[in-house]
Write a protein that holds these residues in place. Structure first.
Motif, PDB file in Angstrom:
ATOM      1  N   GLN A  13       0.823  -1.204   0.000  1.00 33.94           N
ATOM      2  CA  GLN A  13       0.000   0.000   0.000  1.00 33.94           C
ATOM      3  C   GLN A  13       0.863   1.262   0.000  1.00 33.94           C
ATOM      4  O   GLN A  13       0.554   2.229  -0.695  1.00 33.94           O
ATOM      5  N   LEU A  14       1.943   1.246   0.766  1.00 30.58           N
ATOM      6  CA  LEU A  14       2.847   2.395   0.802  1.00 30.58           C
ATOM      7  C   LEU A  14       3.455   2.641  -0.575  1.00 30.58           C
ATOM      8  O   LEU A  14       3.475   3.771  -1.067  1.00 30.58           O
ATOM      9  N   LYS A  15       3.939   1.571  -1.199  1.00 27.82           N
ATOM     10  CA  LYS A  15       4.526   1.711  -2.540  1.00 27.82           C
ATOM     11  C   LYS A  15       3.503   2.243  -3.529  1.00 27.82           C
ATOM     12  O   LYS A  15       3.799   3.135  -4.325  1.00 27.82           O
ATOM     13  N   GLN A  16       2.293   1.715  -3.486  1.00 23.40           N
ATOM     14  CA  GLN A  16       1.255   2.153  -4.416  1.00 23.40           C
ATOM     15  C   GLN A  16       0.889   3.612  -4.177  1.00 23.40           C
ATOM     16  O   GLN A  16       0.667   4.359  -5.119  1.00 23.40           O
ATOM     17  N   THR A  17       0.858   4.035  -2.925  1.00 18.82           N
ATOM     18  CA  THR A  17       0.569   5.431  -2.601  1.00 18.82           C
ATOM     19  C   THR A  17       1.643   6.348  -3.163  1.00 18.82           C
ATOM     20  O   THR A  17       1.336   7.384  -3.762  1.00 18.82           O
ATOM     21  N   ILE A  18       2.894   5.972  -2.993  1.00 15.82           N
ATOM     22  CA  ILE A  18       4.000   6.789  -3.509  1.00 15.82           C
ATOM     23  C   ILE A  18       3.928   6.859  -5.029  1.00 15.82           C
ATOM     24  O   ILE A  18       4.050   7.937  -5.611  1.00 15.82           O
ATOM     25  N   ILE A  19       3.708   5.729  -5.682  1.00 23.23           N
ATOM     26  CA  ILE A  19       3.602   5.710  -7.143  1.00 23.23           C
ATOM     27  C   ILE A  19       2.444   6.585  -7.595  1.00 23.23           C
ATOM     28  O   ILE A  19       2.584   7.409  -8.506  1.00 23.23           O
ATOM     29  N   ASN A  20       1.295   6.455  -6.949  1.00 20.18           N
ATOM     30  CA  ASN A  20       0.123   7.250  -7.323  1.00 20.18           C
ATOM     31  C   ASN A  20       0.336   8.743  -7.095  1.00 20.18           C
ATOM     32  O   ASN A  20      -0.232   9.566  -7.816  1.00 20.18           O
ATOM     33  N   ASP A  21       1.151   9.098  -6.100  1.00 23.38           N
ATOM     34  CA  ASP A  21       1.435  10.506  -5.832  1.00 23.38           C
ATOM     35  C   ASP A  21       2.364  11.112  -6.872  1.00 23.38           C
ATOM     36  O   ASP A  21       2.347  12.321  -7.103  1.00 23.38           O
ATOM     37  N   VAL A  22       3.193  10.287  -7.500  1.00 21.37           N
ATOM     38  CA  VAL A  22       4.223  10.789  -8.415  1.00 21.37           C
ATOM     39  C   VAL A  22       3.860  10.572  -9.881  1.00 21.37           C
ATOM     40  O   VAL A  22       4.099  11.443 -10.717  1.00 21.37           O
ATOM     41  N   ILE A  23       3.298   9.434 -10.198  1.00 22.73           N
ATOM     42  CA  ILE A  23       2.986   9.098 -11.590  1.00 22.73           C
ATOM     43  C   ILE A  23       1.611   9.667 -11.930  1.00 22.73           C
ATOM     44  O   ILE A  23       0.608   9.295 -11.336  1.00 22.73           O
ATOM     45  N   THR A  24       1.610  10.555 -12.893  1.00 20.84           N
ATOM     46  CA  THR A  24       0.376  11.213 -13.310  1.00 20.84           C
ATOM     47  C   THR A  24      -0.172  10.507 -14.549  1.00 20.84           C
ATOM     48  O   THR A  24       0.532   9.724 -15.189  1.00 20.84           O
ATOM     49  N   PRO A  25      -1.419  10.812 -14.912  1.00 23.61           N
ATOM     50  CA  PRO A  25      -1.945  10.232 -16.150  1.00 23.61           C
ATOM     51  C   PRO A  25      -1.081  10.559 -17.371  1.00 23.61           C
ATOM     52  O   PRO A  25      -0.972   9.752 -18.289  1.00 23.61           O
ATOM     53  N   ASP A  26      -0.423  11.723 -17.354  1.00 25.27           N
ATOM     54  CA  ASP A  26       0.425  12.116 -18.487  1.00 25.27           C
ATOM     55  C   ASP A  26       1.677  11.262 -18.622  1.00 25.27           C
ATOM     56  O   ASP A  26       2.192  11.081 -19.723  1.00 25.27           O
ATOM     57  N   ASN A  27       2.197  10.773 -17.505  1.00 18.28           N
ATOM     58  CA  ASN A  27       3.429   9.979 -17.602  1.00 18.28           C
ATOM     59  C   ASN A  27       3.209   8.511 -17.227  1.00 18.28           C
ATOM     60  O   ASN A  27       4.165   7.770 -17.051  1.00 18.28           O
ATOM     61  N   ASN A  28       1.963   8.094 -17.115  1.00 17.79           N
ATOM     62  CA  ASN A  28       1.663   6.716 -16.751  1.00 17.79           C
ATOM     63  C   ASN A  28       2.179   5.716 -17.789  1.00 17.79           C
ATOM     64  O   ASN A  28       2.730   4.672 -17.432  1.00 17.79           O
TER      65      ASN A  28
END
Length: 82
Positions: A13-28
């Motif tokens: 969950q922590l990893k997914q939260t960090i990824i979701n905070d940094v990776i935007t739809p534009d750079n997904n």
């Protein structure tokens, strides 16, 4: 749920939260491509080691290190918007 499962789920969950905070739809897409390339590179190293193209653990570790450095640079470039 046992202690290991709790730790695993919290870590995931922590990893997914960090990824979701940094990776935007534009750079997904770029992020997903970087992950796919890293997995392919690591699997290639494992196959090469298994079939004898890479003959010792030191050589395998060095190859993995190179791939992880490349992956890190790709991720940093994505985060920086390059």
């Amino acid at each position: 749920m046992n202690s290991f499962d709790n730790l695993y789920n919290n870590d995931k969950q922590l990893k997914q939260t960090i990824i979701n905070d940094v990776i935007t739809p534009d750079n997904n897409e770029a992020y997903n491509n970087a992950v796919d390339y890293a997995v392919d590179d690591l699997l290639g190293t494992m196959e090469a080691y298994k079939h004898g193209s890479i003959t010792d653990e030191i050589e395998a570790q060095e190859q993995i290190r190179v791939f992880l450095e490349e992956y890190t640079v790709k991720l940093l470039s994505i985060v920086k918007g390059e």
